[in-house]
Design an enzyme around this catalytic site. Structure first.
Site, PDB file in Angstrom:
ATOM      1  N   PRO A  16       0.598  -0.939  -0.314  1.00 24.51           N
ATOM      2  CA  PRO A  16       0.478  -0.104   0.440  1.00 24.51           C
ATOM      3  C   PRO A  16       1.155   1.645  -0.495  1.00 24.51           C
ATOM      4  CG  PRO A  16       0.612  -1.102   1.973  1.00 24.51           C
ATOM      5  CD  PRO A  16       0.683  -1.681   1.179  1.00 24.51           C
ATOM      6  N   ALA A  18       0.622   5.496  -0.067  1.00 26.39           N
ATOM      7  CA  ALA A  18      -0.346   6.704  -0.500  1.00 26.39           C
ATOM      8  C   ALA A  18       0.150   7.252  -1.082  1.00 26.39           C
ATOM      9  CB  ALA A  18      -0.149   7.424   0.714  1.00 26.39           C
ATOM     10  N   GLN A  70      -7.064  -1.364   3.207  1.00 27.53           N
ATOM     11  CA  GLN A  70      -6.249  -1.013   4.575  1.00 27.53           C
ATOM     12  C   GLN A  70      -6.095   0.209   5.342  1.00 27.53           C
ATOM     13  OE1 GLN A  70      -1.962   0.777   4.948  1.00 27.53           O
ATOM     14  NE2 GLN A  70      -1.424  -0.747   5.799  1.00 27.53           N
ATOM     15  N   CYS A 100       3.189   3.940   9.797  1.00 29.24           N
ATOM     16  CA  CYS A 100       3.103   4.804   9.052  1.00 29.24           C
ATOM     17  C   CYS A 100       4.294   5.753  10.165  1.00 29.24           C
ATOM     18  CB  CYS A 100       1.684   5.267   8.524  1.00 29.24           C
ATOM     19  SG  CYS A 100       1.650   6.761   8.599  1.00 29.24           S
ATOM     20  N   ASN A 204       9.304  -7.184   3.843  1.00 28.20           N
ATOM     21  CA  ASN A 204       8.491  -6.059   2.991  1.00 28.20           C
ATOM     22  C   ASN A 204       9.884  -4.936   3.450  1.00 28.20           C
ATOM     23  OD1 ASN A 204       7.187  -2.924   3.318  1.00 28.20           O
ATOM     24  ND2 ASN A 204       7.367  -3.700   1.454  1.00 28.20           N
ATOM     25  N   GLY A 205      10.420  -4.538   2.241  1.00 30.20           N
ATOM     26  CA  GLY A 205      11.576  -3.200   2.493  1.00 30.20           C
ATOM     27  C   GLY A 205      12.835  -3.749   1.937  1.00 30.20           C
ATOM     28  N   ARG A 229       8.501   0.511  -3.245  1.00 35.24           N
ATOM     29  CA  ARG A 229       9.184   1.559  -4.300  1.00 35.24           C
ATOM     30  C   ARG A 229       9.653   0.738  -5.741  1.00 35.24           C
ATOM     31  NH1 ARG A 229      12.904   4.402   0.392  1.00 35.24           N
ATOM     32  NH2 ARG A 229      12.243   1.538   1.087  1.00 35.24           N
TER      33      ARG A 229
HETATM   34  C1  LIG Z   1       4.752   7.176  -1.703  1.00 35.48           C
HETATM   35  C2  LIG Z   1       4.876   6.002  -0.064  1.00 35.48           C
HETATM   36  C3  LIG Z   1       3.718   6.327   0.236  1.00 35.48           C
HETATM   37  C4  LIG Z   1       3.100   4.968   1.086  1.00 35.48           C
HETATM   38  N1  LIG Z   1       1.641   4.785   2.079  1.00 35.48           N
HETATM   39  C5  LIG Z   1       1.924   3.735   2.882  1.00 35.48           C
HETATM   40  C6  LIG Z   1       0.744   2.911   3.287  1.00 35.48           C
HETATM   41  O1  LIG Z   1      -0.328   4.197   2.920  1.00 35.48           O
HETATM   42  N2  LIG Z   1       0.421   2.564   3.853  1.00 35.48           N
HETATM   43  C7  LIG Z   1       1.360   1.300   4.219  1.00 35.48           C
HETATM   44  O2  LIG Z   1       1.086   0.491   5.340  1.00 35.48           O
HETATM   45  N3  LIG Z   1       2.632   2.025   4.028  1.00 35.48           N
HETATM   46  C8  LIG Z   1       2.986   3.292   2.766  1.00 35.48           C
HETATM   47  N4  LIG Z   1       3.793   3.209   2.652  1.00 35.48           N
HETATM   48  C9  LIG Z   1       4.927   1.923   3.013  1.00 35.48           C
HETATM   49  C10 LIG Z   1       5.653   0.835   2.078  1.00 35.48           C
HETATM   50  O3  LIG Z   1       4.088   0.217   1.934  1.00 35.48           O
HETATM   51  C11 LIG Z   1       6.301   0.001   2.218  1.00 35.48           C
HETATM   52  O4  LIG Z   1       5.926  -0.507   3.660  1.00 35.48           O
HETATM   53  C12 LIG Z   1       7.515   0.339   2.573  1.00 35.48           C
HETATM   54  O5  LIG Z   1       7.868   1.258   1.086  1.00 35.48           O
HETATM   55  C13 LIG Z   1       9.047  -0.272   2.489  1.00 35.48           C
HETATM   56  O6  LIG Z   1       9.066  -1.341   1.351  1.00 35.48           O
HETATM   57  P1  LIG Z   1       9.710  -1.108  -0.217  1.00 35.48           P
HETATM   58  O7  LIG Z   1      11.174  -1.001   0.018  1.00 35.48           O
HETATM   59  O8  LIG Z   1       9.736  -2.004  -1.181  1.00 35.48           O
HETATM   60  O9  LIG Z   1       9.305   0.670  -1.054  1.00 35.48           O
HETATM   61  C14 LIG Z   1       4.629   3.959   1.986  1.00 35.48           C
HETATM   62  C15 LIG Z   1       5.254   4.287   0.694  1.00 35.48           C
HETATM   63  C16 LIG Z   1       5.738   5.222   0.338  1.00 35.48           C
HETATM   64  C17 LIG Z   1       7.595   5.034  -0.549  1.00 35.48           C
END
Ligand SMILES: Cc1cc2nc3c(=O)[nH]c(=O)nc-3n(C[C@H](O)[C@H](O)[C@H](O)COP(=O)(O)O)c2cc1C
Length: 338
Positions: A16, A18, A70, A100, A204-205, A229
């Protein structure tokens, strides 16, 4: 992999995000074989108060693919009302945001702040479970912990499972880390080891490619991987992982022609789903995403920032693709069939 009664077609989830995981982008990712998409986090207070902006983001998948919604909040009743709204639009699961890091969210003891208050978090999980039918799993997404001194993800995940959570997603960073440093795979492995085996744990990450996916699975033993991302402008990643998972060769990165085709498909979805007001921003984002890394893209980007009219922006991106492909620019290529 299964989440309660839901069988996912692939052990890869779209995170998810935003302002990112709106209906057009979720639809594109579904086309490339993502196992599940989840809406961006939606305020339970806003949804239950009938806020039109929040309600507009509560969207069901277009093609009937399973999707999660969510929600975040700290009071039982708004969370219950929001969860019922999610179920009414056909959500396959309701995920509670406990990760968050934003100041305005944690100040209200929501999001990652709940990791400091496990009993309160458990109460919320129980309340949401009570509000939804038994076939709708309630899941939790959280971080490694609040800060370096409080990396309580394994205990916290177990507490959520004890309260009834059907799936746990762990982003391997603490709240104070925000997005800095790198995700800690060890803590995800510890969560997997701590949580009962019948409850899937999603790692995740920082997964941005097939190798990163493999590393996450192998190091942590997680049941599935959530990608955020790394999927921006790169929905092909879901197909590449699915192919490798199924023992077929990695189809590799997309050609310029494939990028162009997906750009047009995305444009069609933006036109169909997004209100006029935010459209130029969404189109610009798509233009940036699908041209990333191509020769001459800096000039295109500078141009895109000067364009404020949707048709002109689409034309600029199409002209860029046509140049790279040595073909005449297409006009109004249909995005039908999405
Ligand atoms: C622009 C942006 C918005 C995000 N919004 C949410 C969100 O609404 N809910 C949530 O649980 N995590 C949110 N995250 C976190 C991501 O879901 C994820 O946990 C985090 O980016 C790490 O994963 P990644 O390295 O694959 O990006 C957001 C991350 C980014 C970059």
């Amino acid at each position: 992999m299964r989440v309660g009664p839901i069988e996912l077609s692939s052990p890869v989830l779209l995170a998810p995000m935003a302002a990112v995981t709106n209906l057009p982008f979720r639809t594109i990712c579904e086309r490339f074989g993502v196992g599940l998409t989840i809406t961006e986090f939606l305020s339970a207070d806003a949804l239950s108060a009938g806020d039109p902006k929040a309600a507009a983001k509560l969207t069901a998948s277009l093609g009937g693919a399973p999707f999660g919604v969510q929600i975040y909040g700290r009071e039982d009743e708004p969370m219950q009302r929001a969860a019922r709204m999610a179920v009414r639009i056909g959500a396959a699961l309701v995920d509670i945001n406990m990760g968050c890091p934003k100041k305005r969210v944690v100040a209200g003891v929501c999001g990652s702040a709940l990791m400091q208050w496990p009993a309160m978090a458990q109460r919320l999980v129980r309340a949401v479970i009570e509000a939804v039918p038994a076939h709708v799993p309630v899941t939790v997404k959280h971080r490694a912990g609040w800060d370096e001194r409080h990396r309580n993800a394994p205990e916290f995940a177990c507490a959520m499972v004890e309260a009834g959570a059907t799936m746990i997603t762990v982003h391997g960073r603490t709240r104070t880390q925000g997005f800095s440093g790198s995700a800690d795979l060890d803590i995800i492995r510890r969560v997997r080891a701590a949580v009962p085996g019948n409850v899937p744990v999603v790692g995740n990450g920082d997964v941005v490619d097939v190798d990163g996916y493999r590393r996450m699975r192998a190091h942590t033993g997680c049941d599935a991987v959530m990608i955020g991302r790394g999927a921006l402008g790169n929905p092909w990643l879901f197909r590449r992982i699915r192919e490798v998972e199924q023992g077929r060769p990695d189809p590799g990165p997309p050609s310029v022609a494939e990028r162009r085709e997906v750009f047009w498909r995305h444009v069609g979805l933006i036109e169909a789903c997004e209100p006029l007001r935010g459209r130029i921003h969404e189109l610009r984002k798509a233009g940036v995403w699908y041209t990333k890394g191509l020769r001459g893209v800096d000039r295109l980007r500078r141009r895109m920032w000067q364009i404020h009219e949707p048709a002109a922006l689409i034309e600029a991106v199409e002209g860029f693709f046509a140049d790279r492909l040595g073909s005449a620019p297409a006009t109004g290529v249909s995005a039908a069939g999405t």
